[in-house]
Scaffold this active site. Structure first.
Site, PDB file in Angstrom:
ATOM      1  N   GLN A 114      -7.572  -3.709   9.019  1.00  0.00           N
ATOM      2  CA  GLN A 114      -6.758  -2.667   9.620  1.00  0.00           C
ATOM      3  C   GLN A 114      -5.548  -3.323  10.290  1.00  0.00           C
ATOM      4  O   GLN A 114      -5.573  -4.525  10.602  1.00  0.00           O
ATOM      5  CB  GLN A 114      -7.594  -1.899  10.644  1.00  0.00           C
ATOM      6  N   ARG A 121     -15.622   3.919   3.938  1.00  0.00           N
ATOM      7  CA  ARG A 121     -16.431   5.079   4.275  1.00  0.00           C
ATOM      8  C   ARG A 121     -15.582   6.334   4.263  1.00  0.00           C
ATOM      9  O   ARG A 121     -15.960   7.369   3.756  1.00  0.00           O
ATOM     10  CB  ARG A 121     -17.072   4.917   5.659  1.00  0.00           C
ATOM     11  N   PHE A 160       0.615   5.803  -0.413  1.00  0.00           N
ATOM     12  CA  PHE A 160      -0.236   6.978  -0.458  1.00  0.00           C
ATOM     13  C   PHE A 160       0.362   8.000  -1.417  1.00  0.00           C
ATOM     14  O   PHE A 160       1.592   8.040  -1.602  1.00  0.00           O
ATOM     15  CB  PHE A 160      -0.433   7.595   0.932  1.00  0.00           C
ATOM     16  N   PRO A 161      -0.462   8.819  -2.063  1.00  0.00           N
ATOM     17  CA  PRO A 161       0.076   9.840  -2.964  1.00  0.00           C
ATOM     18  C   PRO A 161       0.888  10.866  -2.189  1.00  0.00           C
ATOM     19  O   PRO A 161       0.375  11.499  -1.262  1.00  0.00           O
ATOM     20  CB  PRO A 161      -1.184  10.487  -3.555  1.00  0.00           C
ATOM     21  N   LYS A 189     -21.656  -6.080   3.965  1.00  0.00           N
ATOM     22  CA  LYS A 189     -20.825  -5.643   2.836  1.00  0.00           C
ATOM     23  C   LYS A 189     -20.483  -6.816   1.925  1.00  0.00           C
ATOM     24  O   LYS A 189     -20.504  -6.692   0.694  1.00  0.00           O
ATOM     25  CB  LYS A 189     -19.550  -4.964   3.350  1.00  0.00           C
ATOM     26  N   GLU A 233       0.831  -1.202   0.000  1.00  0.00           N
ATOM     27  CA  GLU A 233       0.000   0.000   0.000  1.00  0.00           C
ATOM     28  C   GLU A 233       0.866   1.252   0.000  1.00  0.00           C
ATOM     29  O   GLU A 233       1.835   1.360   0.760  1.00  0.00           O
ATOM     30  CB  GLU A 233      -0.904   0.002   1.230  1.00  0.00           C
ATOM     31  N   THR A 254      -3.985   4.794  -1.796  1.00  0.00           N
ATOM     32  CA  THR A 254      -5.000   5.300  -0.868  1.00  0.00           C
ATOM     33  C   THR A 254      -5.689   6.538  -1.417  1.00  0.00           C
ATOM     34  O   THR A 254      -5.195   7.215  -2.312  1.00  0.00           O
ATOM     35  CB  THR A 254      -4.391   5.632   0.503  1.00  0.00           C
ATOM     36  N   TRP A 255      -6.821   6.827  -0.816  1.00  0.00           N
ATOM     37  CA  TRP A 255      -7.660   7.981  -1.172  1.00  0.00           C
ATOM     38  C   TRP A 255      -7.728   8.856   0.065  1.00  0.00           C
ATOM     39  O   TRP A 255      -8.225   8.439   1.100  1.00  0.00           O
ATOM     40  CB  TRP A 255      -9.041   7.464  -1.548  1.00  0.00           C
TER      41      TRP A 255
END
Length: 609
Positions: free
Chosen positions: A184, A108, A20-21, A173, A18, A49-50
């Site tokens: 997590q 979410r 992240f930007p 879900k 993973e 990631t967002w």
């Protein structure tokens, strides 16, 4: 390829990474080089990631597009509900589809900056379940993506739901069309295995991919686990307490711990796949996979004690075939504290100057190198963490000063600008920090002068043993514009002995530094290595933190009613104060910075409000 298909085809252990930007253009470019190196380790996929509130939407799409289309690596793009409406969800999904992305992790998300509670922008997207249901019911997207969702073995931070209720939500879900689960981070393997058995007994049979976070530094470990609500076994706390001042030992311990956890999960849980939260770092993940024997070795592992402590690398075996993910059972559906500039604790350091693969080996604070992919490291799955103020809500400037003094004096263990207690390093300059705070100059970052102390010093040491560390003294605080003008005039008169940066919420900047000047304020000299500069102050990194610092005032104010005195006070501070950083270049004189502030400038006599 869709991940669910790759899971089914995998014949041995597999893993995903993973990222992240990054927050800067330089970091973004250099992350691509880092990803290309880690791609040699043959991950099944990488995750992008967002950011919270869609704050990194464009960067996420750009990075995901490059990794999928240009590098040919199957990519999982994170997508959150925060600040999203149907049109923006459709746009993000179309953009992903156009570049060949076939995997989405539906989340979410966290509240946007400045909002206390998570409130949906579009009531149709309130939970990750809504994203899953929407995609699966869409004629355009229903079969375009494999969908992953998150799970929280230690419970969701801040959740009011019981474990059974959270499992009900997880099952909903999955029943709505989620193909796999990514958890997590956790460190309690016993609890995870219990939780895994429990969700299996409730009929959740899709692949579960445990989230693994290699510990990089003690301070970042404290911050992330606190924000995620992660349970830490007493044995791990005890182990880290004894080595927390030695960055090399902490990093090595993080590698050893991850290997042990993974082996237990393989042998006792029958798991084959793992998700590594890299925080845009690479060495620890590489070493973990080499020790496990799961990836080709590209570099000699520097610390043989790690391998010896976990035993020889072995191919994994399974002892619980009922829990193995196969097509048969898968469905379709600081401690560094204030003295080490803690407010945004993260892996933002700089390694050997001319060898990008070693950047961030010993991250030592907020002011890292803006060229680093890990500059401005985010918390998992959604931006910087929110810090809840400790103590009574303030209504006057004196209340802010009192809160700052209580934190500095150790009466409270955290406050909005520091999630962890004041460090031992701060005790070296505590009288000066208290002096500033009493006048209404609220310090939020600092470090003492250090002239060649051993790298294993219990107070200021970092990096490998056998080296020596150095620090230029600096202090960072909030002040009025009149004080900023006074500082600017005084610093201009001392001809380069002192530098400063000052910025306000409106975007104004005053500084003695040129655009390209870079001030290394922490560095170390170690046997067999080049000089490592772990903390750098320059304009871009300061401005990045400045924006974050003022958003903390906004966060704090958001806890008050809009018409309340507390809201008006905190928003007034945000809109009128400046964040100031003053660095003195004489690292051999522990009193140089403070003599300049209190005697040469005469700040004790100044109007500080």
């Amino acid at each position: 390829m869709k991940l669910i298909e790759k899971f089914e085809q995998a014949r041995g252990p597999f893993y995903t990474f993973e990222f992240f930007p990054p927050r800067t253009d330089q970091g973004f470019s250099n992350l691509l080089l880092r990803i290309s190196r880690l791609a040699d380790l043959k991950p099944l996929a990488i995750n992008i990631t967002w950011g919270a509130g869609g704050s990194t939407k464009d960067r996420t799409l750009e990075l995901a597009s490059l990794t999928q289309k240009e590098y040919g690596i199957d990519t999982v793009m994170h997508l959150t509900c925060t600040n999203m409406v149907q049109g923006s969800v459709d746009d993000a999904l179309r953009a992903a589809k156009e570049v060949g992305i076939q995997n989405i992790l539906a989340l979410r998300g966290d509240p946007p900056r400045g909002e206390e509670y998570w409130i949906p922008t579009d009531p149709r997207f309130t939970h990750a379940l809504d994203l899953v249901s929407y995609i699966r019911s869409s004629s355009e997207f229903f079969d375009a993506f494999a969908l992953g969702v998150a799970a929280y073995p230690d419970g969701h931070a801040g959740s009011v739901h019981s474990e059974d209720e959270e499992i009900d939500h997880l099952k909903a879900k999955v029943d709505s069309g989620a193909d796999f689960i990514v958890t997590q981070l956790f460190f309690d393997v016993d609890n995870f295995l219990r939780w895994l058995q429990k969700i299996r007994s409730r009929g959740i049979t899709v692949p579960v991919i445990p989230g693994v976070l290699p510990i990089q530094t003690y301070a970042s470990f404290l911050r992330v686990t606190k924000l995620c609500g992660t349970h830490i076994p007493d044995s791990i706390c005890a182990d880290l307490e004894s080595i927390k001042h030695d960055d090399q030992q902490v990093k090595d311990y993080g590698i050893s711990l991850a290997v042990k956890m993974i082996r237990r999960l393989v042998e006792e849980g029958g798991l084959r796949g793992f998700h590594f939260c890299t925080l845009n770092l690479e060495k620890s993940v590489q070493n973990i996979l080499e020790i496990l024997g799961w990836a080709p070795s590209h570099a000699k592992i520097h610390n043989r004690l790690i391998a010896e402590s976990v035993g020889p690398a072995e191919q994994p075996t399974t002892t619980n075939p009922d829990l193995i993910v196969t097509p048969a059972n898968a469905t379709s559906s600081a401690a560094n504290g204030l003295a080490s500039h803690v407010p945004v604790e993260g892996d933002t350091g700089k390694g050997e100057v001319n060898y990008a693969a070693t950047w961030d080996e010993f991250p030592n604070g907020r002011f890292g190198d803006v060229n680093s992919p890990a500059f401005g490291s985010q918390d998992l799955w959604g931006g910087f963490g929110r810090i809840t103020p400790n103590g009574p809500h303030p209504s006057t400037l004196a209340d802010i000063t009192t809160l700052n003094l209580r934190f500095l004096s150790g009466e409270i263990s955290s406050y909005p600008f520091s999630p962890v207690p004041l460090s031992n390093e701060s005790q070296l300059i505590l009288p000066h920090l208290l002096r500033l705070a009493k006048h209404g100059w609220w310090p939020v970052g600092s470090q003492p002068a250090v002239d060649g102390l051993p790298s294993d010093d219990n107070t200021v040491g970092w990096g490998p043993a056998g080296g020596y560390v150095y620090q230029k003294p600096f202090v960072e605080f909030f002040a009025s514009v009149s004080i900023v003008d006074k500082l600017e005039k005084a610093i201009g008169a001392v001809n380069g002995v002192v530098d400063f940066l000052a910025g306000n919420n409106a975007g104004e900047l005053k500084t003695s530094l040129q655009d390209t000047e870079r001030n290394a304020v922490t560095w170390g000299v170690f046997p067999g290595q080049e000089i490592i500069q772990s903390t750098i102050i320059e304009q871009e990194s300061f401005l990045t933190w400045k924006d974050e610092a003022f958003s903390i005032w906004t966060d704090w104010a958001s806890q008050f009613h809009p018409d309340s005195q507390g809201r008006q006070l905190l928003e007034g501070i945000r809109d009128t104060r400046w964040l100031v950083n003053v660095t003195h270049h004489d690292f051999r004189n522990p009193d140089a910075l403070w003599r300049f502030l209190f005697e040469d400038i005469g700040l004790d006599d100044a109007s500080l409000t």
